[in-house]
Design a protein around this motif. Sequence first.
Motif, PDB file in Angstrom:
ATOM      1  N   GLY A 184      36.621  63.845  43.210  1.00 35.76           N
ATOM      2  CA  GLY A 184      37.969  63.998  42.677  1.00 35.76           C
ATOM      3  C   GLY A 184      39.061  64.055  43.717  1.00 35.76           C
ATOM      4  N   ALA A 185      38.757  63.630  44.950  1.00 33.41           N
ATOM      5  CA  ALA A 185      39.761  63.624  46.009  1.00 33.41           C
ATOM      6  C   ALA A 185      40.400  62.235  46.109  1.00 33.41           C
ATOM      7  CB  ALA A 185      39.133  64.002  47.343  1.00 33.41           C
ATOM      8  N   ALA A 186      41.711  62.191  46.241  1.00 30.70           N
ATOM      9  CA  ALA A 186      42.406  60.912  46.388  1.00 30.70           C
ATOM     10  C   ALA A 186      42.169  60.374  47.791  1.00 30.70           C
ATOM     11  CB  ALA A 186      43.895  61.092  46.132  1.00 30.70           C
ATOM     12  N   VAL A 187      41.685  59.126  47.867  1.00 32.23           N
ATOM     13  CA  VAL A 187      41.387  58.538  49.179  1.00 32.23           C
ATOM     14  C   VAL A 187      42.230  57.301  49.463  1.00 32.23           C
ATOM     15  CG1 VAL A 187      39.034  59.440  49.255  1.00 32.23           C
ATOM     16  CG2 VAL A 187      39.467  57.231  48.168  1.00 32.23           C
ATOM     17  N   TYR A 188      42.906  56.771  48.441  1.00 31.03           N
ATOM     18  CA  TYR A 188      43.748  55.598  48.679  1.00 31.03           C
ATOM     19  C   TYR A 188      44.809  55.513  47.589  1.00 31.03           C
ATOM     20  CZ  TYR A 188      45.361  50.769  48.625  1.00 31.03           C
ATOM     21  OH  TYR A 188      46.145  49.651  48.609  1.00 31.03           O
ATOM     22  N   ALA A 189      46.017  55.096  47.981  1.00 32.71           N
ATOM     23  CA  ALA A 189      47.098  54.817  47.039  1.00 32.71           C
ATOM     24  C   ALA A 189      47.857  53.606  47.538  1.00 32.71           C
ATOM     25  CB  ALA A 189      48.042  56.024  46.921  1.00 32.71           C
ATOM     26  N   ASN A 190      48.042  52.618  46.665  1.00 30.73           N
ATOM     27  CA  ASN A 190      48.772  51.430  47.115  1.00 30.73           C
ATOM     28  C   ASN A 190      50.264  51.737  47.200  1.00 30.73           C
ATOM     29  OD1 ASN A 190      49.608  51.371  44.444  1.00 30.73           O
ATOM     30  ND2 ASN A 190      49.204  49.191  44.153  1.00 30.73           N
ATOM     31  N   ARG A 191      51.023  50.749  47.652  1.00 31.23           N
ATOM     32  CA  ARG A 191      52.451  50.970  47.920  1.00 31.23           C
ATOM     33  C   ARG A 191      53.203  51.415  46.661  1.00 31.23           C
ATOM     34  NH1 ARG A 191      55.025  45.951  50.526  1.00 31.23           N
ATOM     35  NH2 ARG A 191      53.548  46.610  52.142  1.00 31.23           N
ATOM     36  N   THR A 192      52.935  50.755  45.523  1.00 36.49           N
ATOM     37  CA  THR A 192      53.637  51.121  44.291  1.00 36.49           C
ATOM     38  C   THR A 192      53.308  52.536  43.857  1.00 36.49           C
ATOM     39  OG1 THR A 192      53.602  48.800  43.587  1.00 36.49           O
ATOM     40  CG2 THR A 192      54.060  50.453  41.898  1.00 36.49           C
ATOM     41  N   ALA A 193      52.025  52.923  43.980  1.00 37.43           N
ATOM     42  CA  ALA A 193      51.629  54.282  43.612  1.00 37.43           C
ATOM     43  C   ALA A 193      52.334  55.312  44.474  1.00 37.43           C
ATOM     44  CB  ALA A 193      50.113  54.437  43.736  1.00 37.43           C
ATOM     45  N   LEU A 198      38.052  45.944  52.264  1.00 36.86           N
ATOM     46  CA  LEU A 198      38.226  44.633  52.834  1.00 36.86           C
ATOM     47  C   LEU A 198      39.707  44.341  52.983  1.00 36.86           C
ATOM     48  CD1 LEU A 198      35.565  42.611  50.801  1.00 36.86           C
ATOM     49  CD2 LEU A 198      35.382  43.400  53.163  1.00 36.86           C
ATOM     50  N   GLN A 199      40.082  43.669  54.068  1.00 40.34           N
ATOM     51  CA  GLN A 199      41.488  43.415  54.328  1.00 40.34           C
ATOM     52  C   GLN A 199      42.141  42.644  53.187  1.00 40.34           C
ATOM     53  OE1 GLN A 199      43.180  44.689  56.736  1.00 40.34           O
ATOM     54  NE2 GLN A 199      45.127  43.696  56.237  1.00 40.34           N
ATOM     55  N   GLU A 200      41.415  41.681  52.621  1.00 40.79           N
ATOM     56  CA  GLU A 200      41.975  40.892  51.519  1.00 40.79           C
ATOM     57  C   GLU A 200      42.243  41.770  50.297  1.00 40.79           C
ATOM     58  OE1 GLU A 200      39.267  40.185  53.157  1.00 40.79           O
ATOM     59  OE2 GLU A 200      39.587  38.254  54.155  1.00 40.79           O
ATOM     60  N   LEU A 201      41.304  42.673  49.997  1.00 41.52           N
ATOM     61  CA  LEU A 201      41.468  43.576  48.861  1.00 41.52           C
ATOM     62  C   LEU A 201      42.624  44.531  49.101  1.00 41.52           C
ATOM     63  CD1 LEU A 201      40.497  44.644  46.149  1.00 41.52           C
ATOM     64  CD2 LEU A 201      38.862  46.099  47.375  1.00 41.52           C
ATOM     65  N   TYR A 202      42.745  45.015  50.327  1.00 46.27           N
ATOM     66  CA  TYR A 202      43.833  45.918  50.678  1.00 46.27           C
ATOM     67  C   TYR A 202      45.173  45.234  50.467  1.00 46.27           C
ATOM     68  CZ  TYR A 202      46.878  48.844  53.569  1.00 46.27           C
ATOM     69  OH  TYR A 202      47.899  49.625  54.012  1.00 46.27           O
ATOM     70  N   GLU A 203      45.311  44.002  50.962  1.00 46.67           N
ATOM     71  CA  GLU A 203      46.564  43.275  50.836  1.00 46.67           C
ATOM     72  C   GLU A 203      46.877  42.973  49.372  1.00 46.67           C
ATOM     73  OE1 GLU A 203      46.062  39.875  53.292  1.00 46.67           O
ATOM     74  OE2 GLU A 203      46.293  40.988  55.183  1.00 46.67           O
ATOM     75  N   PHE A 204      45.829  42.670  48.592  1.00 51.36           N
ATOM     76  CA  PHE A 204      46.034  42.366  47.175  1.00 51.36           C
ATOM     77  C   PHE A 204      46.545  43.595  46.415  1.00 51.36           C
ATOM     78  CE2 PHE A 204      44.218  42.509  42.853  1.00 51.36           C
ATOM     79  CZ  PHE A 204      44.925  41.464  42.294  1.00 51.36           C
ATOM     80  N   THR A 205      45.866  44.720  46.552  1.00 57.01           N
ATOM     81  CA  THR A 205      46.275  45.922  45.815  1.00 57.01           C
ATOM     82  C   THR A 205      47.638  46.419  46.274  1.00 57.01           C
ATOM     83  OG1 THR A 205      45.055  47.318  47.382  1.00 57.01           O
ATOM     84  CG2 THR A 205      43.918  46.663  45.345  1.00 57.01           C
ATOM     85  N   ASP A 206      47.956  46.221  47.553  1.00 57.90           N
ATOM     86  CA  ASP A 206      49.234  46.709  48.065  1.00 57.90           C
ATOM     87  C   ASP A 206      50.405  45.871  47.562  1.00 57.90           C
ATOM     88  OD1 ASP A 206      49.849  48.999  49.579  1.00 57.90           O
ATOM     89  OD2 ASP A 206      50.623  47.760  51.211  1.00 57.90           O
ATOM     90  N   SER A 207      50.123  44.688  47.037  1.00 57.74           N
ATOM     91  CA  SER A 207      51.191  43.828  46.523  1.00 57.74           C
ATOM     92  C   SER A 207      51.333  43.914  45.010  1.00 57.74           C
ATOM     93  CB  SER A 207      50.924  42.370  46.917  1.00 57.74           C
ATOM     94  OG  SER A 207      49.745  41.890  46.285  1.00 57.74           O
ATOM     95  N   LEU A 208      50.480  44.694  44.340  1.00 57.08           N
ATOM     96  CA  LEU A 208      50.537  44.774  42.887  1.00 57.08           C
ATOM     97  C   LEU A 208      51.795  45.519  42.427  1.00 57.08           C
ATOM     98  CD1 LEU A 208      46.829  45.684  41.976  1.00 57.08           C
ATOM     99  CD2 LEU A 208      47.994  43.516  41.562  1.00 57.08           C
TER     100      LEU A 208
END
Length: 301
Positions: free
Chosen positions: A25-34, A4-14
């Motif tokens: 075991g495959a990586a499918v997403y990493a937020n900006r800090t990661a 969800l766009q809201e969830l994406y924006e939230f995790t990307d700002s953490l």
Amino acid sequence: MKLLQELYEFTDSLPSGVMIFSPEGAAVYANRTARELLGVVAEAAAPLDYFLAENGEPLLAENHPVAVALREGKASGWKMLGVQRASGYEPVWLRVQAAPVMSDSGVLQYLVVSLEDASEERRLKRELDEFRECRSSETPSGVFPAGPCGRMEANVLLARAVVEAREKEYPLAVCLLDLDMFKRLNQAFGRRCGDEVLQYVAETLGACLRPEDLFSRMNGGEFLVAMPGLTLKEAWQEMDRFRTQLASTVVPCTGRAASVSGGVVMMRDDEDAPALLERVDSLLYLAKLDGRNRIVPDSAI
């Protein structure tokens, strides 16, 4: 994986790193800090094979928190891992934990991996280990360590105090004290008496401080004091009470009272431990120039 766009924006700002792994075991997403911590660009990074264990050796695949969480079906414990971004560069140290997310029917849907920067923690641990090695190799003298060992202990104490103050968001006051005329005292009465004076100063200082305050001898007649949670005025008053107490009692081996000069500062928002130490050292110098036996704060009280 579509978020969800809201969830994406939230995790990307953490401020902490967040990654999501598939049940395979495959990586499918990493937020900006990661991505910043791991040194990767893509939001969905490939599984990383350049982690180091805490001892500096390459991490075995089965010991990776993702593998542990998949194998045991529960959250892995926090592990300190190094990321070797490029050959010839120092690794970046992280605290990593993986936790499975299950459906209502108990089927694994994905893994959430948390990453936190642990470089400062790693550095402090290394310095503390070096200090312990230094202490174990020196000859016991019955007083606080001096020279490289004492300065190392004080630097570790100050660095830990700064990190904890930032994490827990409380003020930190720091005082640097120096025994007046300590070199002349050693010359006039001998080093054994000098050690007795140091021990007396340390005992008097410890009796004047609160349980949560910390202090360490740095070198010669210098002592570093960290006072968490105090304002500048409160810290100055505490140190001046110690100064007054010290100056009012005769030390047996000299037949006279001892005195100290010192500076007191408050940690600033953008200040690290070395800068804090440099600033309080300059105030100690001013106290010496101003006639000794006084505590100088970093601003008028």
